[in-house]
Design a protein around this motif. Structure first.
Motif, PDB file in Angstrom:
ATOM      1  N   UNK A   1      46.258  52.168  51.082  1.00  0.00           N
ATOM      2  CA  UNK A   1      45.061  51.093  49.770  1.00  0.00           C
ATOM      3  C   UNK A   1      44.251  51.572  49.571  1.00  0.00           C
TER       4      UNK A   1
ATOM      5  N   UNK B   1      44.600  53.384  45.898  1.00  0.00           N
ATOM      6  CA  UNK B   1      43.870  53.311  44.998  1.00  0.00           C
ATOM      7  C   UNK B   1      43.208  54.286  43.753  1.00  0.00           C
TER       8      UNK B   1
ATOM      9  N   UNK C   1      49.779  45.687  47.442  1.00  0.00           N
ATOM     10  CA  UNK C   1      48.215  45.229  46.828  1.00  0.00           C
ATOM     11  C   UNK C   1      47.146  46.096  45.883  1.00  0.00           C
ATOM     12  N   UNK C   2      48.030  47.117  45.473  1.00  0.00           N
ATOM     13  CA  UNK C   2      47.639  47.907  44.459  1.00  0.00           C
ATOM     14  C   UNK C   2      47.556  47.612  43.677  1.00  0.00           C
ATOM     15  N   UNK C   3      48.359  46.562  43.416  1.00  0.00           N
ATOM     16  CA  UNK C   3      49.235  46.155  41.561  1.00  0.00           C
ATOM     17  C   UNK C   3      49.707  46.873  41.378  1.00  0.00           C
ATOM     18  N   UNK C   4      50.416  47.956  42.307  1.00  0.00           N
ATOM     19  CA  UNK C   4      51.750  48.660  41.584  1.00  0.00           C
ATOM     20  C   UNK C   4      53.028  47.946  42.351  1.00  0.00           C
TER      21      UNK C   4
ATOM     22  N   UNK D   1      45.587  56.644  41.981  1.00  0.00           N
ATOM     23  CA  UNK D   1      46.344  55.776  40.778  1.00  0.00           C
ATOM     24  C   UNK D   1      44.957  55.740  40.104  1.00  0.00           C
TER      25      UNK D   1
ATOM     26  N   UNK E   1      50.051  52.877  34.438  1.00  0.00           N
ATOM     27  CA  UNK E   1      51.268  52.592  34.969  1.00  0.00           C
ATOM     28  C   UNK E   1      51.477  51.765  36.012  1.00  0.00           C
ATOM     29  N   UNK E   2      52.592  50.953  36.349  1.00  0.00           N
ATOM     30  CA  UNK E   2      53.329  49.407  36.400  1.00  0.00           C
ATOM     31  C   UNK E   2      54.047  49.849  38.108  1.00  0.00           C
TER      32      UNK E   2
END
Lengths: 281, 446
Positions: free
Chosen positions: B86, B90, B205-208, B93, B104-105
């Protein structure tokens, strides 16, 4: 394989903050938020100072005292050079400056325009000195002749500009007189005719421009020399250098007509007329 | 009967990301995690000239951000320590977002590992001499029994690779043709359970959002094989750090994929044990001085073992130098073992019956000097060291063959392969859905 060591990487909070910062709506929000904060600070400022309006007036005075009345910027004096007393008084009356004055408020170009509009000024140079002096250098127009038009006597310069009016001819007896419509347009020619005659000015009453095209010379004894339209100087010079030049000094004639190239026509004074026309040549 | 709900959701997310314009691609590898951000631009509808229309690409795309970092917590292509992975994701990214200056999502992931098994399934239906319609194909796909394969394992890819109509075979699009028996081959790749779920969890967990997952030997072949090789058939061998991937292509379709759990890391640990040096030092001398063929000159070429290593007192640095031939003699047996494993698994597939026995090596391990000579001894002369194709906007540093997976992902996203879940598989429809499908039918036909 497990021996690869850990290395510093961003924390979760920092990662999330950076992601939020990349969102467009968040940036817009920050922008408008900061705008409103600035607006509120301004409102607060005005609110505090509006209770005491004298303070706001003091604010104005503060700017005035600190900016406009600085000694480096103030102009204390007006100096006019190359001008006679009449012109100096005239300029002072027109400009109406009250010293000390701030140099930012002075429009030098405008001042120069105003001064150049005065009749007797040919050109001028306006500047501000290091020591706070408004310097006006004037080049005056030089009167070369007196010009009469409709019973009004004015001084004119070489180019025919009317400088200022005089009350009587006797004020400027040293200058020749030019009469007739548009006579002031040909001042140079008139002066050259005067120079050719090389007679004391007292003997000549003046030059008349006739029909906007030719000159007549009038002497004290009402004698008239009529000059031609074309080349008046040459015909006059020819006449003066000929043996008939003594005719001017004799008081026998009322008109000497030089308008024809090959002959001179003379008119006798009335009391002596027996034969009205005497043909010479 | 399974509905591929998750896979359909991935496709939906992927399409929405393409519509939005930016998409992140992540390669979760054993040695490094790479992320690139690609930006799509819509097709130029204003193009009047025929030449202006780019037919090969469905839409123009461009790499706007890229970052690569050493990965921790991944073993043989599988996530072992989720937190470390993770963190690395992160970082990667974050850096690529900074470079692209956009967020980016949705991300598409490629990975190797998970012990993949490739299976070819075949089914056929009777058409009664009618022309083939798309509903026939959907009906044919619904006859496959995927649920038997998804009990113990998870389906990663299910690609329709070949249609056959009566005696004709090798059809890509049988719609409109008249025949009696319509057959379909599907290449099914299954992996161990919960691997996709692990990756999804990491990204969440990385909001992706995970918008698709691809198997890396398949993906790296897409970037390394040229058009003719894809058409006539070729094998792509992706020599990674933890694993070595094998994929066989024929007629533009992947017919087989496999994975060998040997890779560059094994060679490095061999060097480490042979010379009693640290792992990092072994990795360094492998990449700088490694090779596969010993020449006389190599006896004289001495390699200095670095003393800058911070924990050198734990290792035997009595010998400051080793010769290159010593190094090669350590690397070569392990490499031969990997090649043997490749050959074994190729033999299982019946590779020798292929008309084109082309083998293309790619991945970081393929950069080892002497691979061409050694591999052509093993597999015959039709060996090539492949380098990935060029993608617009990709940094120079990311154009090596170790990045063939991530480049292949960008190429694949641009020209998506149809999978089973892209077809509308008929199910027992309720009353509301019937109307919906009728509306869809009207929409499709007019």
């Amino acid at each position: 394989m497990d021996q690869i060591k850990s290395y510093p990487r961003p924390s979760k909070i920092r990662y999330r903050l950076e992601r939020v910062w990349l969102r467009r709506w968040f940036r817009k929000l920050i922008f408008y938020l900061s705008l409103t904060v600035i607006f509120f600070i301004l409102c607060l400022f005005i609110f505090i100072y509006s209770n005491d309006w004298i303070k706001l007036a003091n604010f104005k005075n503060y700017f005035r005292n600190n900016l406009f009345l600085r000694p480096e910027l103030s102009v204390s004096k007006l100096e006019i050079t190359n001008a006679n007393l009449d012109l100096v008084n005239q300029i002072n009356a027109i400009l109406k400056l009250s010293f000390p004055i701030n140099s930012i408020q002075l429009d030098i170009n405008n001042i120069q325009k105003i001064i150049n509009k005065i009749d007797s000024v040919e050109s001028s140079n306006v500047r501000i000195n290091d020591s706070g002096v408004l310097l006006v250098e004037v080049i005056e127009r030089k009167p070369v002749a007196v010009y009469r038009e409709k019973d009004e006597l004015t001084l004119i310069d070489l180019k025919g500009y009317k400088i200022n009016s005089i009350f009587s001819r006797s004020d400027r007896k040293d200058l020749p007189l030019i009469v007739g419509t548009e006579g002031n347009y040909k001042v140079k020619e008139a002066l050259e005719i005067y120079r050719l005659l090389s007679i004391n000015l007292d003997e000549i009453r003046g030059l008349i421009r006739i029909g906007k095209r030719r000159w007549d010379i009038i002497f004290k004894n009402n004698m008239r020399i009529k000059l031609p339209e074309k080349n008046p100087k040459r015909s006059l010079r020819k006449f003066l250098s000929s043996d008939k030049s003594h005719l001017i000094s004799s008081n026998n004639f009322s008109i000497i007509d030089l308008r024809f190239t090959n002959k001179i026509i003379l008119r006798k004074l009335i009391e002596e007329i027996k034969n009205p026309l005497i043909k010479v040549n | 009967m399974i509905h591929f709900k998750k896979n359909k959701e991935f496709r939906k997310k992927l399409k929405s990301a393409i519509k939005k314009g930016t998409l992140g691609l992540i390669d979760i590898g054993s040695s490094k995690i790479v992320c690139i951000i690609i930006k799509f631009s819509k097709i130029d509808n204003t193009a009047k000239n025929f030449d202006q229309i780019n037919e090969t690409n469905s839409f123009a795309y461009r790499v706007v951000g890229a970052a690569t970092k050493k990965s921790i917590g991944i073993k043989k292509g599988e996530i072992v320590i989720a937190e470390e992975v993770e963190k690395t994701i992160r970082l990667v990214i974050q850096q690529s977002q900074k470079m692209a200056a956009s967020i980016i999502d949705e991300v598409v992931v490629t990975f190797s590992g998970g012990n993949p098994i490739s299976k070819n399934l075949f089914q056929e239906i009777n058409l009664q001499n009618k022309s083939v319609s798309s509903s026939d194909i959907s009906f044919l796909i619904s006859k496959f029994d995927f649920s038997a394969h998804s009990e113990q394992r998870e389906i990663l890819h299910a690609m329709p690779i070949n249609f056959s109509l009566d005696e004709k075979t090798g059809l890509t699009d049988p719609r409109g043709l008249v025949g009696q028996l319509l057959g379909l081959d599907i290449n099914l790749i299954t992996i161990k359970k919960n691997i996709i779920e692990n990756i999804d969890q990491c990204l969440r967990n990385c909001q992706l959002n995970l918008a698709g997952i691809f198997y890396s030997p398949y993906i790296s072949a897409k970037s390394s094989l040229v058009e003719d090789e894809l058409k006539l058939g070729a094998t792509c061998i992706d020599m990674g750090y933890g694993t070595t991937g094998i994929s066989i292509f024929y007629n533009h379709q992947m017919v087989f994929a496999s994975n060998i759990r040997f890779g560059g890391a094994n060679i490095t640990s061999d060097i480490m044990q042979a010379f009693q040096i640290s792992f990092n030092e072994a990795e360094r001398i492998k990449t700088l001085h490694g090779g596969l063929i010993i020449t006389n000159l190599d006896d004289n070429e001495l390699i200095e073992l670095s003393f800058s290593d911070e924990n050198k007192e734990y290792y035997n640095y009595d010998r400051p130098f080793i010769s290159r031939s010593e190094l090669i003699s350590v690397i070569r047996p392990r490499f031969e073992e990997i090649l043997e494993e490749i050959q074994l698994s190729l033999e299982k597939t019946g590779f020798e019956h292929f008309s084109s026995k082309r083998i293309v090596f790619t991945g970081g391990g393929s950069q080892l000097p002497g691979l061409y000579e050694l591999a052509s001894e093993y597999f015959g002369s039709r060996v090539r060291i492949g380098r990935p194709m060029r993608v617009q906007g990709l940094p120079q540093a990311l154009q090596g063959s170790q990045f063939s997976a991530i480049i292949g992902l960008a190429i694949e996203i641009n020209n998506l392969q149809d999978e089973v879940w892209d077809f509308d598989i008929p199910t027992n429809l309720g009353p509301g859905q019937k109307i919906k499908s009728a509306v869809n039918w009207v929409k499709d036909n007019w």
